[in-house]
Design a protein around this motif. Structure first.
Motif, PDB file in Angstrom:
ATOM      1  N   UNK A  99     -38.549  33.419-111.682  1.00 49.33           N
ATOM      2  CA  UNK A  99     -37.493  32.419-111.462  1.00 49.33           C
ATOM      3  C   UNK A  99     -38.049  31.217-110.706  1.00 49.33           C
ATOM      4  N   UNK A 100     -38.887  31.472-109.693  1.00 48.72           N
ATOM      5  CA  UNK A 100     -39.487  30.372-108.930  1.00 48.72           C
ATOM      6  C   UNK A 100     -40.373  29.516-109.836  1.00 48.72           C
ATOM      7  N   UNK A 101     -41.152  30.159-110.706  1.00 50.70           N
ATOM      8  CA  UNK A 101     -42.000  29.417-111.635  1.00 50.70           C
ATOM      9  C   UNK A 101     -41.151  28.597-112.599  1.00 50.70           C
ATOM     10  N   UNK A 102     -40.060  29.191-113.099  1.00 51.58           N
ATOM     11  CA  UNK A 102     -39.180  28.481-114.027  1.00 51.58           C
ATOM     12  C   UNK A 102     -38.516  27.275-113.387  1.00 51.58           C
ATOM     13  N   UNK A 103     -38.028  27.437-112.154  1.00 51.58           N
ATOM     14  CA  UNK A 103     -37.375  26.319-111.460  1.00 51.58           C
ATOM     15  C   UNK A 103     -38.391  25.223-111.149  1.00 51.58           C
ATOM     16  N   UNK A 104     -39.608  25.618-110.746  1.00 48.20           N
ATOM     17  CA  UNK A 104     -40.659  24.629-110.476  1.00 48.20           C
ATOM     18  C   UNK A 104     -40.985  23.823-111.727  1.00 48.20           C
ATOM     19  N   UNK A 105     -41.128  24.509-112.846  1.00 45.21           N
ATOM     20  CA  UNK A 105     -41.398  23.809-114.107  1.00 45.21           C
ATOM     21  C   UNK A 105     -40.236  22.903-114.491  1.00 45.21           C
ATOM     22  N   UNK A 106     -39.024  23.394-114.280  1.00 39.43           N
ATOM     23  CA  UNK A 106     -37.842  22.605-114.636  1.00 39.43           C
ATOM     24  C   UNK A 106     -37.787  21.298-113.864  1.00 39.43           C
ATOM     25  N   UNK A 107     -38.088  21.349-112.570  1.00 42.66           N
ATOM     26  CA  UNK A 107     -38.013  20.142-111.752  1.00 42.66           C
ATOM     27  C   UNK A 107     -39.078  19.118-112.138  1.00 42.66           C
ATOM     28  N   UNK A 108     -40.143  19.576-112.793  1.00 40.32           N
ATOM     29  CA  UNK A 108     -41.212  18.681-113.231  1.00 40.32           C
ATOM     30  C   UNK A 108     -41.127  18.500-114.746  1.00 40.32           C
ATOM     31  N   UNK A 109     -39.968  18.057-115.223  1.00 39.89           N
ATOM     32  CA  UNK A 109     -39.747  17.976-116.666  1.00 39.89           C
ATOM     33  C   UNK A 109     -38.729  16.895-116.990  1.00 39.89           C
ATOM     34  N   UNK A 110     -38.511  16.686-118.263  1.00 39.81           N
ATOM     35  CA  UNK A 110     -37.523  15.697-118.722  1.00 39.81           C
ATOM     36  C   UNK A 110     -36.133  15.969-118.158  1.00 39.81           C
ATOM     37  N   UNK A 111     -35.556  17.169-118.338  1.00 34.35           N
ATOM     38  CA  UNK A 111     -34.235  17.407-117.728  1.00 34.35           C
ATOM     39  C   UNK A 111     -34.285  17.450-116.213  1.00 34.35           C
ATOM     40  N   UNK A 112     -35.398  17.910-115.645  1.00 33.21           N
ATOM     41  CA  UNK A 112     -35.505  17.996-114.191  1.00 33.21           C
ATOM     42  C   UNK A 112     -35.454  16.641-113.522  1.00 33.21           C
ATOM     43  N   UNK A 113     -36.060  15.633-114.150  1.00 30.77           N
ATOM     44  CA  UNK A 113     -36.010  14.292-113.570  1.00 30.77           C
ATOM     45  C   UNK A 113     -34.582  13.759-113.531  1.00 30.77           C
ATOM     46  N   UNK A 114     -33.816  14.036-114.582  1.00 31.24           N
ATOM     47  CA  UNK A 114     -32.404  13.616-114.583  1.00 31.24           C
ATOM     48  C   UNK A 114     -31.641  14.344-113.483  1.00 31.24           C
ATOM     49  N   UNK A 115     -31.882  15.643-113.340  1.00 36.42           N
ATOM     50  CA  UNK A 115     -31.205  16.419-112.295  1.00 36.42           C
ATOM     51  C   UNK A 115     -31.517  15.860-110.911  1.00 36.42           C
ATOM     52  N   UNK A 116     -32.768  15.498-110.678  1.00 39.17           N
ATOM     53  CA  UNK A 116     -33.175  14.981-109.364  1.00 39.17           C
ATOM     54  C   UNK A 116     -32.592  13.598-109.099  1.00 39.17           C
ATOM     55  N   UNK A 117     -32.227  12.905-110.176  1.00 41.81           N
ATOM     56  CA  UNK A 117     -31.640  11.564-110.019  1.00 41.81           C
ATOM     57  C   UNK A 117     -30.143  11.607-109.759  1.00 41.81           C
ATOM     58  N   UNK A 118     -29.527  12.791-109.791  1.00 39.08           N
ATOM     59  CA  UNK A 118     -28.074  12.896-109.654  1.00 39.08           C
ATOM     60  C   UNK A 118     -27.593  12.986-108.218  1.00 39.08           C
ATOM     61  N   UNK A 119     -28.463  13.385-107.306  1.00 37.66           N
ATOM     62  CA  UNK A 119     -28.043  13.707-105.946  1.00 37.66           C
ATOM     63  C   UNK A 119     -27.690  12.437-105.173  1.00 37.66           C
ATOM     64  N   UNK A 120     -26.404  12.222-104.948  1.00 37.40           N
ATOM     65  CA  UNK A 120     -25.957  11.029-104.212  1.00 37.40           C
ATOM     66  C   UNK A 120     -26.407  11.064-102.758  1.00 37.40           C
ATOM     67  N   UNK A 121     -26.673  12.263-102.209  1.00 34.67           N
ATOM     68  CA  UNK A 121     -27.148  12.360-100.830  1.00 34.67           C
ATOM     69  C   UNK A 121     -28.572  11.838-100.678  1.00 34.67           C
TER      70      UNK A 121
END
Length: 591
Positions: free
Chosen positions: A166-188
């Motif tokens: 799970x840790x490997x999957x989440x790490x890969x996700x954050x360094x990816x096309x959908x992950x970049x969009x997810x990281x751009x959503x946080x208003x905080x």
């Protein structure tokens, strides 16, 4: 030693631990830490990355636990079928709950997740089929062929294999096309929905994806917990544990994968010690550890708001830079209209906010290869017009055509797909992402990999293409040397250039620049002007909103002048400069 090598060594050591002569108590503690880490990893993605606070992850763990408990004890089915059923039920519930709650903002989403957690707790506690508050007993051990995971040392392997994957999957996700969009959503963290939508992404879809992934991770934890304990009851799946999981995430470092494990370990180990020592100190029994945790949480939020993991990470080897292969195959490119062809046609657009008419029947056109300026005094309606054209705001009346197709009434992500890209009046970069990653956001519409492919590592070839394209665009504007710096560390001038590079990465037919020179020093304006002249020479079409008249006059082919939301005039820079009406609008003189 590289950080990746250190992580791999730690994973091997963890998986080898049950075969070593260590006390059984250690194994038991590590089992719980692994189970907690699975749930907290979901919160790292949902709350730390996406900025969506949830107190309901314990309830999703309960769904996984009760699904397998019922199927194995009542129906006599395999625990593996229990896992599949738990994940299926969790998926449906997460989709339904997410669809109903993720459109909420502010405190409504956390309140909704509290309600969901309480509802499940009292539901399972009152159903005869699930044993009410006594729960279900006698769950079978998980088996794989003839190998049984009955003992704690054996199920340890399953728990930590699941946690590490799970840790490997989440790490890969954050360094990816959908992950970049997810990281751009946080208003905080300075994000939001406007910029990702302008890149062509559905922000609600990615919020729902994060909610579902977090729920599925919790469900796996519940399944493992049920077969480790060989029984289930409602107690571990109530709101108390929902709050504890969030506390673990905040304490460890809510935006980091390593923080999930650090927070789970620290809370579990501290809780056991506090439960032993505090009653002795206070001279009686009670949940004194909750008081201590409350004080610790306040101190962490005050002195280490990013959690403890960043403090630990300082002692680890620096994260290595991923190489960028500029010879990677190029991403697909759209076909652009020939010079002089009709590109944008704005006809009598109008925007009314109640009784205020902000834009009043504005019309203008842009042909391929044109650079058109949109100017006017403060409050003239320029930025509102800009937002109407790009789909950020809906029209009250009128129509907008892009490449011959009507785009009014469509959202900004649909207009982005049609070939329009833009920058923003107030810079919208993700400060804790590198410059290269921010520019790679612009490649969203030119790539296809989804969440599952990213977590499984099946998107690496496409990622290499996107990173190569991002570096090419940075080289195009003269910032390739700063590709691996954090965007938040740049001055305002380079940040505006990064926004332009991100917009160019989408391969637009028309680029909209909203006050690109605002707040820049003289030298920064000169650098920006050189970049725009280069784009003009390459044949790119631009619509430019700007207050700096000297900047606009030197760049544009035609200028549209607005005043009080109305069309004042349109002409060449020389004609606009000579117009008494324009001088009157800016200087307040009689025409």
């Amino acid at each position: 030693m590289k950080r990746s090598h250190l992580a791999a060594a730690a994973a091997v050591l963890l998986l080898a631990l049950p075969f070593a002569p260590v006390p059984d108590f250690w194994i038991t503690q590590l089992n719980y830490i692994g189970l907690f880490s699975l749930v907290v990893l979901g919160l790292v993605l949902l709350t730390g990355v996406g900025g969506l606070t949830s107190f309901g992850q314990a309830a999703f763990a309960g769904v996984g636990a009760y699904a397998t408990a019922y199927l194995t004890t009542v129906l006599g089915l395999s625990p593996w079928l229990g896992l599949v059923a738990g994940l299926g039920i969790t998926l449906v519930l997460a989709l339904v709950i997410g669809a109903l709650t993720l459109r909420m903002s502010g405190h409504y989403l956390p309140l909704a997740t509290i309600c969901w957690c309480l509802a499940l707790y009292y539901l399972v506690g009152n159903l005869d089929a699930l044993g009410k508050y006594d729960g279900l007993l006698g769950l079978p051990a998980v088996t794989l062929g003839d190998f049984s995971f009955q003992s704690e040392r054996r199920i340890y392997l399953l728990i930590w294999l699941a946690a590490l994957l799970a840790a490997l999957g989440v790490t890969r996700l954050l360094d990816s096309r959908p992950g970049r969009i997810m990281r751009a959503l946080n208003t905080n963290r300075g994000g939001g929905s406007t910029m990702p939508e302008a890149m062509g992404a559905s922000t609600f879809r990615y919020k729902l994806v994060m909610f579902v992934v977090a729920a599925l991770l919790a469900s796996v934890s519940g399944w493992l917990y049920a077969h480790m304990q060989r029984s289930v009851n409602p107690s571990p799946f109530g709101i108390k544990f929902g709050i504890e999981y969030l506390f673990m995430a905040v304490l460890g470092g809510i935006g980091t994968v390593g923080g999930a494990f650090a927070g789970a370990a620290l809370v579990k180990l501290a809780e056991d010690q506090l439960q032993a020592w505090l009653p002795v100190i206070f001279g009686g029994s009670g949940n004194y550890e909750i008081i201590v945790f409350g004080v610790v949480l306040v101190l962490v939020l005050r002195f280490a708001p990013d959690g403890l993991w960043p403090l630990i990470a300082r002692w680890l080897p620096a994260r290595g830079r991923r190489a960028v292969d500029e010879n990677a195959p190029r991403l697909s490119a759209r076909s652009h209209p020939e010079g002089g062809a009709a590109l944008l046609d704005v006809r009598r657009i109008r925007k009314q906010f109640g009784g205020l008419v902000a834009v009043n029947d504005i019309s203008f056109a842009i042909r391929a290869g044109d650079i058109v300026g949109l100017i006017g005094p403060n409050g003239a309606g320029k930025s509102t017009t800009f937002n109407l054209v790009s789909g950020v705001l809906p029209l009250t009346a009128g129509e907008v055509k892009l490449l011959g197709q009507r785009v009014d009434g469509r959202g900004s992500r649909d207009i982005a797909r049609a070939g329009l890209s833009r920058t923003f009046q107030h810079v919208k970069l993700v400060p804790d992402m590198t410059v290269l990653e921010n520019v790679a956001l612009g490649c969203y519409l030119r790539t296809r990999s989804g969440t599952a492919a990213a977590m499984l590592g099946l998107d690496r070839a496409e990622e290499m293409q996107a990173r190569a394209e991002a570096l090419r665009q940075l080289r195009r504007i003269g910032l390739a040397g700063q590709a691996h710096e954090l965007a938040g560390n740049l001055a305002l001038g380079p940040q505006r250039l990064v926004e332009i590079a991100r917009a160019l990465a989408s391969d637009p037919s028309l680029l909209l620049l909203d006050e690109p020179a605002a707040g820049l020093r003289h030298k920064e304006k000169e650098a920006l002007a050189e970049v725009l002249k280069q784009l003009k020479a390459e044949g790119l079409s631009l619509l430019l909103v700007e207050h700096d008249m000297d900047f606009v006059m030197k760049l544009t082919d035609r200028i549209v002048v607005m005043e009080f939301g109305r069309h004042l005039m349109e002409g060449t820079p020389a004609e606009v400069q000579a117009s008494p009406a324009v001088r009157a609008a800016y200087l307040g003189a009689d025409e």
